[in-house]
Scaffold this motif. Structure first.
Motif, short mmCIF file in Angstrom:
data_model
loop_
_atom_site.label_atom_id
_atom_site.label_comp_id
_atom_site.label_asym_id
_atom_site.label_seq_id
_atom_site.Cartn_x
_atom_site.Cartn_y
_atom_site.Cartn_z
N VAL A 90 3.59 64.28 118.73
CA VAL A 90 3.02 64.84 120.07
C VAL A 90 3.58 66.13 120.31
O VAL A 90 4.89 66.39 120.27
CB VAL A 90 3.45 63.89 121.12
CG1 VAL A 90 3.15 64.48 122.44
CG2 VAL A 90 2.78 62.64 121.01
N PRO A 149 8.82 63.38 123.19
CA PRO A 149 7.32 63.49 122.50
C PRO A 149 7.57 62.45 121.53
O PRO A 149 8.26 62.61 120.39
CB PRO A 149 7.36 64.78 122.03
CG PRO A 149 8.30 65.73 122.89
CD PRO A 149 9.42 64.82 123.09
N VAL A 200 -0.55 67.26 128.03
CA VAL A 200 0.18 66.15 127.56
C VAL A 200 1.41 65.98 128.37
O VAL A 200 2.37 66.96 128.26
CB VAL A 200 0.23 65.90 126.22
CG1 VAL A 200 1.03 64.79 125.75
CG2 VAL A 200 -1.18 65.84 125.30
N VAL A 201 1.76 64.99 128.81
CA VAL A 201 2.99 64.56 129.65
C VAL A 201 3.68 63.72 128.70
O VAL A 201 3.20 62.38 128.41
CB VAL A 201 2.77 64.33 130.93
CG1 VAL A 201 4.51 63.77 131.51
CG2 VAL A 201 2.36 65.30 131.80
N ALA A 202 4.89 63.77 127.90
CA ALA A 202 5.45 62.98 127.26
C ALA A 202 6.63 62.03 128.16
O ALA A 202 7.20 62.51 128.97
CB ALA A 202 6.30 63.48 126.03
N ASP A 259 1.71 60.26 127.33
CA ASP A 259 2.27 60.00 125.93
C ASP A 259 3.29 58.90 126.13
O ASP A 259 4.47 59.17 126.22
CB ASP A 259 2.83 61.05 125.10
CG ASP A 259 3.55 60.70 123.78
OD1 ASP A 259 3.36 59.42 123.47
OD2 ASP A 259 4.52 61.48 123.87
N CYS A 272 8.32 69.75 123.16
CA CYS A 272 8.75 69.05 124.37
C CYS A 272 8.00 69.87 125.55
O CYS A 272 7.90 69.12 126.51
CB CYS A 272 10.30 69.01 124.77
SG CYS A 272 11.06 68.05 123.60
N THR A 313 7.59 67.09 129.32
CA THR A 313 8.44 65.93 128.83
C THR A 313 9.20 65.64 130.23
O THR A 313 10.09 66.11 130.66
CB THR A 313 9.40 66.12 127.76
OG1 THR A 313 8.52 66.54 126.66
CG2 THR A 313 10.14 64.86 127.28
N ALA A 338 4.01 68.20 123.62
CA ALA A 338 3.70 67.78 125.11
C ALA A 338 3.77 69.49 125.84
O ALA A 338 4.54 70.04 125.47
CB ALA A 338 4.85 67.07 125.63
#
Length: 461
Positions: free
Chosen positions: A164, A149, A143-145, A116, A188, A169, A166
């Motif tokens: 988002v 996020p 998901v990796v922020a 992200d 996060c 993060t 995540a």
């Protein structure tokens, strides 16, 4: 100490560092840290499928340069550009290593991770519809922020609209408020801090770590005795709610104070003496704990405690009379519903912006306010804030707050100031709950029972 700085502080530190580094060096530091965090998450890069969601500005540039590193490690990296203008040098470097640029929402054969890079610390809360659609197209993929996020309020941890959520993060230089404060902290996931060499000023928000707690814990002097170690008094419980008195005493009887006195209902007193024979009756104290289960006795109990001119924990029923403690050495311990009544607000509003309302209450009551929650917020009248990051969902159990109040009272009696007593007590409370949870689901009394074993890991023999 874990510290969370504001966007303004971070930008000033970045500007100072950028003036001393070659062009692009700071972004490369961030990108390499991000890429290696992703590699650790994936267990390597070769053959992995990575999607970059790229927004405008430096956050998107971090994602693109991280994509370069991942492509060089054998990953298949695709980028969806969610802005008319993205970081040009980053995009050129990404294309140069074979990175694929595709329209947002393109058909794909699955991704192992989504990065992200939509919005950075300068982004406003909420997401545009195209970003929401892109996230929906890859729903279910980890998901990796990048830094934060996308879509959350960075400084306050508030949420307004789509954002988002995540799994990880990766943040740079320092934590930000959203990493510690709910509700954004829930978005996060795990937070990985990458040091990029920022020189930062004191932070407005802190979170104690085990070494900080160990340094603050009171220890008996070589020539100490039970009175010099501090005497904590408990005015809690009633015939209607005897358990609250027992649990408050259990928290106070953690061993950090030299003596515990109980001054309250006779029925409760008999139960206290049966469960805690070391507890004695009324007398002089160095701190009071008032209010848990006090029922109709809450106001006179608080007035009597304040007359002694010693620090006081104001909890539960006594919070209805918290104005009596205004300007005193006091710790007020409301949950969101109680704080809503104290401030004349809606509970949902308190829960949506705990930082704002804890600070407001601390100023209005001129006392330390401990706002209970998944991430408990401790605010001082001067604006200082600490957030508790220990704990477990199992801690949401009846009577847990009674134990916490007694524990904070013991720390006050032993000499800690209200702000330190509240933040150390909250940290210990959460950590003891985590320890108790190793045996499975627990009740409040188990938290108090776990305190000695926890304290043994933090104090010298």
């Amino acid at each position: 100490m874990l510290r969370a700085h504001t966007v303004e502080q971070v930008r000033a530190a970045e500007a100072d560092l950028l003036a001393r580094l070659p062009q692009g060096a700071l972004m490369q530091r961030a990108a390499y840290g991000l890429a290696h965090a992703v590699l650790d998450l994936l267990g390597g890069g070769y053959g992995r499928r990575v999607l970059l969601l790229v927004g405008p500005g430096h956050n998107g540039g971090d994602a693109l340069y991280a994509g370069v590193v991942l492509a060089r490690r054998g990953a298949r990296v695709e980028a969806w550009l969610l802005a008319d203008s993205v970081h040009e040098d980053g995009l050129a470097a990404f294309r140069a290593v074979g990175g694929r640029v595709a329209p947002a929402g393109s058909a794909h054969d699955g991704f192992d991770v989504v990065i992200d890079g939509i919005l950075g610390i300068g982004g406003r809360p909420g997401l545009r519809p195209d970003a929401v659609a892109a996230l929906e197209a890859v729903a279910g993929v980890p998901v990796v922020a990048v830094d934060v996020p996308s879509g959350v309020d960075v400084d306050t941890g508030e949420i307004a609209g789509p954002h988002v959520v995540a799994d990880l993060t990766v943040t740079f230089g320092t934590h930000k408020g959203c990493h510690l404060l709910d509700p954004a902290a829930l978005a996060c996931g795990a937070v990985d801090l990458v040091d990029i060499g920022l020189d930062l000023p004191p932070a407005p928000i802190e979170a104690l770590q085990p070494m900080d707690v160990a340094a603050l814990l009171p220890r008996p002097a070589l020539d100490g005795h039970k009175y010099s170690r501090g005497v904590v008094g408990v005015r809690a419980g009633s015939a209607a709610y005897p358990g609250a008195g027992l649990l408050s005493v259990a928290g106070a009887s953690c061993g950090l104070a030299g003596m515990v006195r109980y001054d309250g209902d006779e029925v409760v007193l008999r139960q206290v003496r049966a469960a805690h024979p070391e507890v004695v009756g009324p007398g002089r104290v160095q701190a009071w704990v008032v209010g848990s289960g006090s029922d109709d006795a809450a106001q006179p109990a608080l007035s009597a405690a304040l007359a002694d001119a010693v620090p006081v924990v104001v909890d539960a029923d006594a919070l209805a009379f918290a104005d009596l403690a205004r300007g005193r050495d006091a710790v007020l311990t409301p949950h969101a519903g109680e704080l809503a009544r104290m401030l004349g607000a809606q509970r949902s509003v308190i829960e949506a912006s705990p930082l704002e309302h804890a600070r407001r209450a601390a100023q209005e009551y001129d006392a330390v306010v401990l706002l209970k929650g998944r991430r408990t917020v401790i605010a001082a009248p001067d604006g200082a804030v600490r957030v508790t990051t220990t704990g477990t969902p199992w801690l949401a159990t009846a009577g847990a707050g009674d134990v916490l109040g007694g524990l904070i009272g013991a720390l006050l009696a032993s000499g800690l100031c209200p702000f330190d007593a509240a933040s150390v007590g909250s940290w210990l409370h959460g950590a003891a709950a985590t320890l108790a949870a190793q045996q499975g689901p627990f009740v409040a009394g188990d938290v108090a029972a776990a305190l000695p074993a926890l304290l043994a890991t933090l104090t010298d023999p």
